[in-house]
Design an enzyme around this catalytic site. Structure first.
Site, PDB file in Angstrom:
ATOM      1  N   SER A 197      67.791  41.373 -18.735  1.00  0.00           N
ATOM      2  CA  SER A 197      66.801  41.829 -17.770  1.00  0.00           C
ATOM      3  C   SER A 197      66.571  43.328 -17.765  1.00  0.00           C
ATOM      4  O   SER A 197      65.529  43.792 -17.351  1.00  0.00           O
ATOM      5  CB  SER A 197      67.191  41.356 -16.365  1.00  0.00           C
ATOM      6  OG  SER A 197      68.519  41.728 -16.069  1.00  0.00           O
ATOM      7  N   HIS A 225      64.497  35.355 -17.297  1.00  0.00           N
ATOM      8  CA  HIS A 225      63.374  36.199 -17.726  1.00  0.00           C
ATOM      9  C   HIS A 225      62.618  35.589 -18.906  1.00  0.00           C
ATOM     10  O   HIS A 225      61.628  36.159 -19.355  1.00  0.00           O
ATOM     11  CB  HIS A 225      63.870  37.587 -18.118  1.00  0.00           C
ATOM     12  CG  HIS A 225      63.989  38.521 -16.961  1.00  0.00           C
ATOM     13  ND1 HIS A 225      62.902  39.084 -16.341  1.00  0.00           N
ATOM     14  CD2 HIS A 225      65.069  38.971 -16.287  1.00  0.00           C
ATOM     15  CE1 HIS A 225      63.301  39.857 -15.352  1.00  0.00           C
ATOM     16  NE2 HIS A 225      64.618  39.805 -15.285  1.00  0.00           N
ATOM     17  N   LYS A 256      60.355  34.374 -11.057  1.00  0.00           N
ATOM     18  CA  LYS A 256      59.749  35.375 -11.943  1.00  0.00           C
ATOM     19  C   LYS A 256      58.409  34.848 -12.460  1.00  0.00           C
ATOM     20  O   LYS A 256      57.465  34.781 -11.680  1.00  0.00           O
ATOM     21  CB  LYS A 256      60.746  35.753 -13.020  1.00  0.00           C
ATOM     22  CG  LYS A 256      61.883  36.559 -12.375  1.00  0.00           C
ATOM     23  CD  LYS A 256      63.039  36.905 -13.259  1.00  0.00           C
ATOM     24  CE  LYS A 256      64.015  37.759 -12.457  1.00  0.00           C
ATOM     25  NZ  LYS A 256      65.403  37.538 -12.807  1.00  0.00           N
TER      26      LYS A 256
HETATM   27  C1  LIG Z   1      66.559  37.565 -11.908  1.00  0.00           C
HETATM   28  C2  LIG Z   1      67.681  36.922 -12.591  1.00  0.00           C
HETATM   29  C3  LIG Z   1      68.450  35.974 -11.934  1.00  0.00           C
HETATM   30  C4  LIG Z   1      68.266  35.680 -10.474  1.00  0.00           C
HETATM   31  O1  LIG Z   1      67.102  34.951 -10.236  1.00  0.00           O
HETATM   32  P1  LIG Z   1      66.524  34.894  -8.735  1.00  0.00           P
HETATM   33  O2  LIG Z   1      65.691  33.685  -8.727  1.00  0.00           O
HETATM   34  O3  LIG Z   1      65.755  36.160  -8.535  1.00  0.00           O
HETATM   35  O4  LIG Z   1      67.697  34.806  -7.825  1.00  0.00           O
HETATM   36  C5  LIG Z   1      69.444  35.342 -12.653  1.00  0.00           C
HETATM   37  N1  LIG Z   1      69.675  35.633 -13.945  1.00  0.00           N
HETATM   38  C6  LIG Z   1      68.951  36.559 -14.606  1.00  0.00           C
HETATM   39  C7  LIG Z   1      69.234  36.836 -16.046  1.00  0.00           C
HETATM   40  C8  LIG Z   1      67.935  37.242 -13.950  1.00  0.00           C
HETATM   41  O5  LIG Z   1      67.237  38.161 -14.592  1.00  0.00           O
END
Ligand SMILES: *Cc1c(COP(=O)(O)O)cnc(C)c1O
Length: 408
Positions: A197, A225, A256
Site C-alpha cells: 500500500s 489494493h 477501496k
Molecule cells: C487498506 C488495507 C487493509 C484494510 O482495509 P480496510 O477495509 O480499509 O479496513 C488491509 N490490508 C491492506 C494491504 C490494505 O491496504
C-alpha cells in the site's frame, strides 16, 4: 448549564483537577516535533479526482477510490433502494439476527468473482485480516511474513500468538530459507500483500505459492489494493498471476476500489464455515448495513459490466507515471496506480505535502511508523475519476514544489 458536545464540554476542560492522561499530550508534542503527526484533512463533499478538503477544491491524489465508485449512480441507487426496503441498520451481529439475505447474496457474488468455493464478509479489511489470522492459528504455529505487510496482518499474528518470522521485502529466497528451517510437521502460514500500500509494487505471489507448496505452508494473499485494479475485471493479483486454486486464503476489501466499506475472505467452503464459527469480529461485532451490502453488490456488477472503467484507471496511471518519470523524483518500485514520491526525511515529507496542498494538490505525507524510517514520502494515487488536465496539473505542481524545496 446547557449540555455541549464533547470537545466543548466544560467537563473536559483543561482545568480538570486530576488528569492521568496528561502523558499523552507529551507524546503528541513529540510526534508533532518529529513531523510524524498526521495532518487529518476534512472532506466537505463527494470523494473524487478533484474534491473539497479543508474547504478548498484540490486535485485529490490521496484517495483509494480507484474506480470512482463511491459516487457511481448504480451504487447510489441500489444503496437507497436497500435503505427503503431494509432500513439503515441490522440490529445484531451476524450469527444472532444480523445476517440479511443481502449479506449472503454479496458473499455468493464475491466467491464467484474470486473463483473460490465461498466467501465471508467482515466489517473492514482490517478485521478480515486480524480476525482470520488470529482464528486459524495458535501459539504453536509460525507466520512467515513480508516486512512491509499491512498492519492488520501483524495485529492478527499478535492476537494468534503465533511466532512471526519476517522476511525482507519480496525476498523469496529468504522466505524459503525460513520455511526450510522449520521442523517437519510445523504448521505455518506464508503471507504477502498482493499490492503493497505504501509503494504500489506487487508481491511475488507466484514464487511464494511455489515455496508454500514445497514446504506445505498455508498460502495467504491480502489483495486490498489489488481488487478492482489488477486481474481480469479487477479480480486481484491471484488472478493476475494465474494462481487460482493455489492461494488458500484470499483477503480483499470493499473499502477501496469497490467504493463502499468492509473486507472479505474468499477460500474453501471449510475455511469460510470455520471463520463463521470462530472469527471474533464476525461473531462479536454488528454486521454491515443494508446500504453497504447493496452498493457492494452493485459494484461487482459494474466491474463485470463496465470494465472500461478499469481501463481508464490504467490509462490515467500510465499518463501520470510518464509525467512523473520526467521529473527525476525517486518514485520507488511502483507497478500500479499508487506511486510514492520518496523524500527520506519525515519533516520534509510533511512540508512537501503541506506546500502541495497550498498549491491545490492533495498528496498525503507519510512517515514512520507507516513507512520505514528514512523512507518518508508523499504518496500519490491515480484514479479513473481524474481528468488528464488534473493529472498534468498535479505533475507540474509536484515538480515546481519539489524544486522549491530542493527535492529535485
Ligand atoms: C487498506 C488495507 C487493509 C484494510 O482495509 P480496510 O477495509 O480499509 O479496513 C488491509 N490490508 C491492506 C494491504 C490494505 O491496504
Amino acid at each position: 448549564m446547557a449540555l455541549e458536545p464533547a470537545n466543548g464540554s466544560p467537563l473536559y476542560s483543561p482545568t480538570m483537577s486530576f488528569d492521568p492522561l496528561r502523558y499523552l499530550g507529551a507524546e503528541l508534542q513529540s510526534l508533532r516535533e518529529q513531523g510524524a503527526a498526521l495532518d487529518i484533512r476534512v472532506l466537505g463533499g463527494p470523494q473524487g479526482g478533484r474534491a473539497i478538503f479543508d474547504g478548498r477544491s484540490v486535485v485529490n491524489l490521496s484517495s483509494n477510490n480507484y474506480l470512482g465508485l463511491t459516487t457511481h449512480p448504480k451504487l447510489k441507487a441500489r444503496a437507497l433502494e436497500a435503505v427503503e426496503r431494509y432500513g439503515v441498520g441490522t440490529g445484531s451481529v451476524r450469527p444472532i439476527a444480523g445476517t440479511m439475505d443481502l449479506h449472503e447474496e454479496l458473499e455468493r457474488r464475491l466467491a464467484a468473482f474470486k473463483q473460490t468455493e465461498a466467501a465471508v464478509v467482515f466489517q473492514s479489511g482490517f478485521t478480515a485480516n486480524a480476525g482470520t489470522v488470529s482464528s486459524i492459528l495458535t501459539r504453536e504455529d509460525v507466520v512467515v511474513s513480508d516486512e512491509l505487510n499491512h498492519a492488520s496482518i501483524i495485529d492478527g499474528c499478535r492476537l494468534s500468538r503465533a511466532a512471526i518470522k519476517v522476511f525482507p521485502h519480496k525476498d523469496v529466497g529468504a522466505a524459503r530459507a525460513i520455511l526450510r528451517a522449520l521442523p517437519a510437521g510445523q504448521r505455518k502460514l506464508l503471507i504477502t500483500d498482493g499490492v503493497f500500500s505504501m509503494d504500489g509494487d506487487l508481491g511475488p505471489v507466484a514464487a511464494l505459492c511455489e515455496i508454500a507448496e514445497e514446504s506445505g505452508a498455508i498460502m495467504m494473499v491480502d489483495d486490498a489494493h489489488a481488487s478492482g485494479v489488477f486481474g481480469r475485471n479487477g479480480r486481484g493479483t491471484v488472478d493476475h498471476f494465474g494462481m487460482h486454486g493455489r492461494v488458500h486464503v484470499q483477503v480483499g476489501t470493499l473499502s477501496k476500489a469497490i467504493g463502499t466499506l468492509g473486507g472479505y475472505v474468499a477460500g474453501s467452503r471449510t475455511l469460510i464455515d470455520y471463520l463463521r464459527q470462530r472469527a471474533r469480529p464476525f461473531i462479536f461485532s454488528t454486521s454491515h448495513t443494508p446500504a453497504v451490502m447493496a452498493a457492494s453488490i452493485a459494484a461487482l456488477d459494474v466491474l463485470l459490466e463496465e470494465p472500461d472503467i478499469i481501463e481508464r484507471l490504467w490509462e490515467n496511471t500510465r499518463f501520470f507515471k510518464a509525467g512523473l518519470r520526467a521529473t527525476g523524483f525517486d518514485t520507488g518500485a511502483s507497478e500500479g496506480p499508487i506511486t510514492p514520491v520518496i523524500v527520506g526525511d519525515a519533516a520534509l515529507a510533511q512540508r512537501f505535502s503541506a506546500r502541495l496542498f497550498e498549491e491545490g494538490v492533495f498528496a498525503q505525507g507519510m512517515g514512520f511508523p507507516i513507512v520505514p524510517k528514512g523512507k518518508a514520502r508523499v504518496r500519490t494515487i491515480v484514479t479513473a475519476g481524474h481528468a488528464k488536465d488534473e493529472l498534468q496539473y498535479a505533475v507540474d505542481t509536484l515538480e515546481r514544489v519539489g524544486k522549491e524545496l530542493g527535492i529535485v
